[in-house]
Design a protein around this motif. Structure first.
Motif, PDB file in Angstrom:
ATOM      1  N   ALA A 117      12.062 -43.602 -19.799  1.00  0.00           N
ATOM      2  CA  ALA A 117      13.551 -43.426 -19.763  1.00  0.00           C
ATOM      3  C   ALA A 117      13.798 -43.374 -18.209  1.00  0.00           C
ATOM      4  N   PRO A 118      14.888 -43.928 -17.894  1.00  0.00           N
ATOM      5  CA  PRO A 118      15.508 -43.740 -16.113  1.00  0.00           C
ATOM      6  C   PRO A 118      15.945 -42.318 -16.498  1.00  0.00           C
ATOM      7  N   ARG A 119      15.982 -41.779 -15.238  1.00  0.00           N
ATOM      8  CA  ARG A 119      16.485 -40.421 -14.705  1.00  0.00           C
ATOM      9  C   ARG A 119      17.973 -40.587 -14.857  1.00  0.00           C
ATOM     10  N   ASP A 120      18.614 -39.381 -15.366  1.00  0.00           N
ATOM     11  CA  ASP A 120      19.998 -39.243 -15.103  1.00  0.00           C
ATOM     12  C   ASP A 120      20.245 -39.195 -13.835  1.00  0.00           C
ATOM     13  N   LEU A 121      21.543 -39.766 -13.157  1.00  0.00           N
ATOM     14  CA  LEU A 121      22.114 -39.665 -12.127  1.00  0.00           C
ATOM     15  C   LEU A 121      22.715 -38.243 -11.917  1.00  0.00           C
ATOM     16  N   GLY A 122      22.672 -37.983 -10.545  1.00  0.00           N
ATOM     17  CA  GLY A 122      23.233 -36.713 -10.016  1.00  0.00           C
ATOM     18  C   GLY A 122      21.896 -35.692  -9.955  1.00  0.00           C
ATOM     19  N   VAL A 123      20.583 -36.072 -10.445  1.00  0.00           N
ATOM     20  CA  VAL A 123      19.503 -35.322 -10.256  1.00  0.00           C
ATOM     21  C   VAL A 123      18.960 -35.576  -8.902  1.00  0.00           C
ATOM     22  N   SER A 124      18.543 -34.659  -7.895  1.00  0.00           N
ATOM     23  CA  SER A 124      18.060 -35.318  -6.527  1.00  0.00           C
ATOM     24  C   SER A 124      16.865 -35.806  -6.713  1.00  0.00           C
ATOM     25  N   GLY A 125      16.631 -36.639  -5.741  1.00  0.00           N
ATOM     26  CA  GLY A 125      15.426 -37.330  -5.568  1.00  0.00           C
ATOM     27  C   GLY A 125      15.582 -38.956  -5.176  1.00  0.00           C
ATOM     28  N   GLU A 126      16.361 -39.754  -5.976  1.00  0.00           N
ATOM     29  CA  GLU A 126      16.544 -41.110  -5.727  1.00  0.00           C
ATOM     30  C   GLU A 126      17.732 -41.299  -4.735  1.00  0.00           C
ATOM     31  N   GLY A 127      18.895 -40.667  -4.860  1.00  0.00           N
ATOM     32  CA  GLY A 127      19.991 -40.858  -4.036  1.00  0.00           C
ATOM     33  C   GLY A 127      20.782 -42.317  -4.497  1.00  0.00           C
ATOM     34  N   GLY A 128      21.655 -42.640  -3.773  1.00  0.00           N
ATOM     35  CA  GLY A 128      22.557 -43.771  -4.093  1.00  0.00           C
ATOM     36  C   GLY A 128      23.469 -43.536  -5.145  1.00  0.00           C
ATOM     37  N   ASP A 129      23.601 -42.371  -5.840  1.00  0.00           N
ATOM     38  CA  ASP A 129      24.349 -42.017  -6.794  1.00  0.00           C
ATOM     39  C   ASP A 129      25.723 -42.543  -6.488  1.00  0.00           C
ATOM     40  N   GLU A 130      26.618 -42.645  -5.252  1.00  0.00           N
ATOM     41  CA  GLU A 130      27.693 -43.077  -4.986  1.00  0.00           C
ATOM     42  C   GLU A 130      27.978 -44.498  -4.700  1.00  0.00           C
ATOM     43  N   LEU A 131      26.873 -45.275  -4.928  1.00  0.00           N
ATOM     44  CA  LEU A 131      26.743 -46.714  -4.676  1.00  0.00           C
ATOM     45  C   LEU A 131      27.435 -47.116  -6.128  1.00  0.00           C
ATOM     46  N   PRO A 132      28.061 -48.596  -5.959  1.00  0.00           N
ATOM     47  CA  PRO A 132      28.743 -49.178  -7.150  1.00  0.00           C
ATOM     48  C   PRO A 132      27.179 -49.616  -7.858  1.00  0.00           C
ATOM     49  N   ASP A 133      27.212 -49.493  -9.307  1.00  0.00           N
ATOM     50  CA  ASP A 133      26.392 -49.614 -10.170  1.00  0.00           C
ATOM     51  C   ASP A 133      25.674 -50.961  -9.988  1.00  0.00           C
ATOM     52  N   GLU A 134      26.220 -52.201  -9.675  1.00  0.00           N
ATOM     53  CA  GLU A 134      25.552 -53.400  -9.559  1.00  0.00           C
ATOM     54  C   GLU A 134      24.783 -53.375  -8.102  1.00  0.00           C
ATOM     55  N   LEU A 135      25.311 -52.669  -7.083  1.00  0.00           N
ATOM     56  CA  LEU A 135      24.410 -52.710  -5.780  1.00  0.00           C
ATOM     57  C   LEU A 135      23.387 -51.622  -6.079  1.00  0.00           C
ATOM     58  N   ARG A 136      23.572 -50.514  -6.887  1.00  0.00           N
ATOM     59  CA  ARG A 136      22.354 -49.827  -6.953  1.00  0.00           C
ATOM     60  C   ARG A 136      21.376 -50.373  -7.789  1.00  0.00           C
TER      61      ARG A 136
END
Length: 145
Positions: A117-136
């Motif tokens: 399962a993909p991780r929930d956003l807002g959890v530290s680690g990947e970053g890019g949470d503020e990017l548009p969904d398509e770009l991410r």
């Protein structure tokens, strides 16, 4: 053991569209005096009911990738107006955004192991949470992180 369900979100192209639909659903339930839970009806009933109800989530695929999830509260047998038995997936009204995980189109639903399962956003680690969904999603597809 917990297992999740992954399903295409047909007719919805973004998490914002799903949130708007869910807001309308919750308003209608409030007005009718019904419990504020989200419900999605599907044809097949999971054989692994106990594992899904032990903490599983419904992961939604939109625009070719898993983008969000909702916690599953329960699975209920329902019968449609056509007399066909179906499964009502009862969920928390909260929509939790996840990191994008590409998925090819499929019919019905599939089980999803917790480790896949993909991780929930807002959890530290990947970053890019503020990017548009398509770009991410494109950056993840390219292996940027």
């Amino acid at each position: 053991m917990v297992v999740h369900i992954v399903k295409l979100c047909v007719g919805v192209s973004s998490v914002e569209d799903l949130e708007a639909h869910r807001d309308r659903e919750m308003a209608a339930r409030r007005a009718a005096g019904e419990p504020e839970v989200a419900m999605h009806v599907t044809r097949m009933f999971p054989a692994r009911k106990a594992e899904v109800e032990a903490g599983g989530s419904l992961y939604w695929v939109m625009s070719g990738a898993i983008q969000c999830r909702s916690d599953i509260i329960g699975l209920e047998h329902v019968t449609g107006s056509d007399g066909i038995k179906r499964c009502a997936i009862i969920m928390s009204p909260e929509i939790i955004r996840t990191s994008a995980a590409p998925r090819r189109p499929f019919q019905g639903w599939r089980y999803l192991k917790p480790e896949d399962a993909p991780r929930d956003l807002g959890v530290s680690g990947e970053g890019g949470d503020e990017l548009p969904d398509e770009l991410r999603a494109k950056l993840l597809e390219l292996g940027a992180w």
